[in-house]
Enzyme design. Structure first.
Site, PDB file in Angstrom:
ATOM      1  N   GLY A 145       0.835  -1.201   0.000  1.00 50.03           N
ATOM      2  CA  GLY A 145       0.000   0.000   0.000  1.00 50.03           C
ATOM      3  C   GLY A 145       0.863   1.242   0.000  1.00 50.03           C
ATOM      4  N   GLN A 167       3.238   9.910   0.855  1.00 54.76           N
ATOM      5  CA  GLN A 167       4.522   9.199   0.998  1.00 54.76           C
ATOM      6  C   GLN A 167       5.466   9.469  -0.175  1.00 54.76           C
ATOM      7  OE1 GLN A 167       2.463   5.276   2.049  1.00 54.76           O
ATOM      8  NE2 GLN A 167       4.350   5.124   3.202  1.00 54.76           N
ATOM      9  N   CYS A 183       5.692  -0.253   7.174  1.00 52.33           N
ATOM     10  CA  CYS A 183       5.378   0.922   6.351  1.00 52.33           C
ATOM     11  C   CYS A 183       6.620   1.303   5.552  1.00 52.33           C
ATOM     12  CB  CYS A 183       4.966   2.076   7.268  1.00 52.33           C
ATOM     13  SG  CYS A 183       4.528   3.578   6.386  1.00 52.33           S
ATOM     14  N   LEU A 184       6.430   1.637   4.288  1.00 51.81           N
ATOM     15  CA  LEU A 184       7.577   2.000   3.447  1.00 51.81           C
ATOM     16  C   LEU A 184       8.265   3.264   3.956  1.00 51.81           C
ATOM     17  CD1 LEU A 184       6.095   1.199  -0.087  1.00 51.81           C
ATOM     18  CD2 LEU A 184       7.712  -0.170   1.259  1.00 51.81           C
ATOM     19  N   HIS A 237      -2.334   7.794   6.883  1.00 45.66           N
ATOM     20  CA  HIS A 237      -1.339   8.662   6.234  1.00 45.66           C
ATOM     21  C   HIS A 237      -1.971   9.981   5.778  1.00 45.66           C
ATOM     22  CE1 HIS A 237       2.305   6.253   6.052  1.00 45.66           C
ATOM     23  NE2 HIS A 237       1.642   5.202   5.606  1.00 45.66           N
TER      24      HIS A 237
HETATM   25 NI    NI Z   1       2.463   3.257   5.643  1.00 44.98          NI
END
Ligand code: NI
Length: 185
Positions: free
Chosen positions: A46, A51, A109-110, A155
């Site tokens: 995701g 991001q 999370c990235l 986010h």
């Molecule tokens: Ni994330």
């Protein structure tokens, strides 16, 4: 398409509250295409637009669940099992009717690379969102999909999964990340 740089903690932009999409144009389609390419490359399941530094209420998700194999993944099995790609786009998503029942997943999370921690969230939700053409959709979700959508929607409010942890646990995760960055440098 392009692979975009992913913002990581403690980048202040990750705390920005994203604004609703009002124009369903080619620019939006381009952003979503780039977000998918970035997410698959990372790899992740995701990604929220913030991001990659774009403060718009746009999410992409693909759980990439494994294809039902005709055998168990065991010691004699030395190939990667295939996954089914199921790319999904959520624009201006909303959550309706979160369940009283909770589910716990080990989340990552990235933007907090290689760190994982258990987070508790409502197990079932009803989600409402627009697609790339501006059409409204509504669907009941559970399991990993429900968790992933809630994580990505956080986010949009500038919230990371580590913000759900106790202060002590959050600091432990950030310290581990710092150590890992030093080792990689
Ligand atoms: Ni994330």
């Amino acid at each position: 398409m392009a692979i975009l740089p992913i913002l990581e903690v403690p980048d202040a932009r990750l705390k920005v509250v994203s604004t609703p999409v009002t124009l369903f144009d080619d620019g939006l389609k381009q952003l979503v295409a780039d977000m998918f390419e970035t997410m698959y490359d990372a790899p992740g399941i995701g990604l929220a637009a913030i991001q990659v530094g774009v403060p718009k209420r746009v999410l992409v998700i693909d759980l990439q669940e494994p294809v039902e194999a005709d055998h168990e993944h065991g010691e004699h099995c030395n190939h990667d099992h295939e996954v089914v790609r199921n790319p999904r786009v959520f624009i201006n998503p909303e959550i309706l009717d979160p369940s009283d029942e909770w589910a716990v997943y080990s989340e990552g999370c990235l933007s907090v690379p290689d760190q994982y921690a258990d987070v508790e969230r409502p197990a079932t939700i009803r989600a409402r969102w627009h697609d790339l053409d501006g059409k409204l959709h509504e669907e009941e979700m559970d399991g990993l999909m429900a968790t992933c959508l809630q994580h990505e929607m956080d986010h949009l409010e500038g919230i990371l999964f580590i913000d759900h942890l106790s202060r002590l646990k959050r600091q432990m995760v950030l310290k581990k990340l710092e150590k890992q960055r030093k080792l990689a440098a």
